[in-house]
Every structure is written in structure tokens, then in C-alpha cells.
Write a protein that holds these residues in place. Structure first.
Motif, PDB file in Angstrom:
ATOM      1  N   ASP A  19       0.853  -1.181   0.000  1.00 20.00           N
ATOM      2  CA  ASP A  19       0.000   0.000   0.000  1.00 20.00           C
ATOM      3  C   ASP A  19       0.897   1.243   0.000  1.00 20.00           C
ATOM      4  N   THR A  21      -0.202   4.395  -0.034  1.00 20.11           N
ATOM      5  CA  THR A  21      -0.966   5.570   0.407  1.00 20.11           C
ATOM      6  C   THR A  21      -0.102   6.542   1.202  1.00 20.11           C
ATOM      7  N   ASP A  26       0.757  12.583  -2.205  1.00 20.92           N
ATOM      8  CA  ASP A  26       0.187  13.557  -3.135  1.00 20.92           C
ATOM      9  C   ASP A  26      -0.448  12.899  -4.354  1.00 20.92           C
ATOM     10  N   ASP A  27      -0.588  11.575  -4.320  1.00 23.94           N
ATOM     11  CA  ASP A  27      -1.164  10.826  -5.430  1.00 23.94           C
ATOM     12  C   ASP A  27      -2.423  10.096  -4.980  1.00 23.94           C
ATOM     13  N   THR A  28      -3.270   9.744  -5.948  1.00 23.03           N
ATOM     14  CA  THR A  28      -4.493   9.008  -5.634  1.00 23.03           C
ATOM     15  C   THR A  28      -4.436   7.563  -6.116  1.00 23.03           C
ATOM     16  N   SER A  29      -3.418   7.241  -6.925  1.00 21.71           N
ATOM     17  CA  SER A  29      -3.245   5.863  -7.373  1.00 21.71           C
ATOM     18  C   SER A  29      -1.813   5.658  -7.847  1.00 21.71           C
ATOM     19  N   THR A  31       0.439   4.005 -10.931  1.00 19.28           N
ATOM     20  CA  THR A  31       0.189   3.850 -12.359  1.00 19.28           C
ATOM     21  C   THR A  31       0.532   2.449 -12.856  1.00 19.28           C
ATOM     22  N   SER A  57      -5.950   1.438  -7.197  1.00 23.13           N
ATOM     23  CA  SER A  57      -5.841   2.604  -6.343  1.00 23.13           C
ATOM     24  C   SER A  57      -4.389   2.740  -5.894  1.00 23.13           C
ATOM     25  N   MET A  58      -4.121   2.694  -4.620  1.00 26.75           N
ATOM     26  CA  MET A  58      -2.750   2.861  -4.118  1.00 26.75           C
ATOM     27  C   MET A  58      -2.070   1.526  -3.810  1.00 26.75           C
ATOM     28  N   GLY A  81       3.550   7.280  -8.669  1.00 22.47           N
ATOM     29  CA  GLY A  81       2.350   8.067  -8.420  1.00 22.47           C
ATOM     30  C   GLY A  81       1.725   8.595  -9.695  1.00 22.47           C
ATOM     31  N   ASN A  82       0.396   8.610  -9.736  1.00 23.36           N
ATOM     32  CA  ASN A  82      -0.313   9.005 -10.954  1.00 23.36           C
ATOM     33  C   ASN A  82      -0.210  10.487 -11.269  1.00 23.36           C
ATOM     34  N   SER A  83      -0.160  11.357 -10.279  1.00 27.33           N
ATOM     35  CA  SER A  83      -0.117  12.793 -10.582  1.00 27.33           C
ATOM     36  C   SER A  83       1.284  13.388 -10.416  1.00 27.33           C
TER      37      SER A  83
END
Length: 104
Positions: A19, A21, A26-29, A31, A57-58, A81-83
């Protein structure tokens, strides 16, 4: 240093999840370019001990499979991280044993 130690037999397949998280706040999932790799104790890569890898998700999940009896593998879960596109590594030591022996 490993974050976790997993024992398994050569014939077992187990799913292990990490996990991210708290590691990538600063990411929501994570990649699809997140990876799971393994190296043996002699530092040679061994892709045969990593089965299906997926993310949700994470969570980054991998099936840990096969392996040589008596071998210790360093399995690296690299979440991206996705963002932020930041990478974070979590190290898992996988010890493959046909049987465990304790002190008697």
C-alpha cells in the motif's frame, strides 16, 4: 533493508500487496508503469518468481511464485504516483524453503 519478509515453498503461489498511500501522499493511485522485480542472492535478476502484477488505487500487487529451495530473493515493489510521477520503492525479502528448521 527489507520492509517485510515472506516465507514460501517452491510450489506455492502467494499474492503480496504493498500500500503506497502513506508513501506517495500527493497521489491518488499508482500507475500501470509501476513495477515488481526480483533478484537472487547473487544479484542476478530472476523474473520467474514474479507472476501477475496489478495495481488498484494505491495498492501494487504481485503473485510471488516458484523459486529455488534455500534461495533468498530481494523483491522490489516500485510504485509510481499518478499525478506526481514520483517513484517509491518497497523492498520485500522472499525466502524460499521446502521446510523450516528451528532449534530443537
Amino acid at each position: 533493508m527489507a520492509s517485510d519478509v515472506v516465507y514460501k515453498t517452491p510450489s506455492e503461489e502467494i499474492q503480496h500487496s504493498v500500500d503506497f498511500t502513506d508513501l506517495l501522499p500527493d497521489d491518488t493511485s499508482v500507475t500501470a508503469s509501476s513495477t515488481v522485480t526480483a533478484v537472487k542472492s547473487d544479484d542476478s535478476a530472476d523474473a520467474t518468481v514474479i507472476g501477475t502484477v496489478s495495481q488498484s488505487s494505491m495498492l501494487l500487487k504481485a503473485v510471488l511464485q516458484a523459486g529455488t529451495d534455500g534461495e533468498d530473493y530481494t523483491v522490489t515493489f516500485r510504485g509510481r504516483g499518478n499525478s506526481t510521477a514520483r517513484d517509491r520503492d518497497v523492498i520485500v525479502e522472499m525466502r524460499v524453503r521446502t521446510k523450516l528448521q528451528g532449534n530443537s
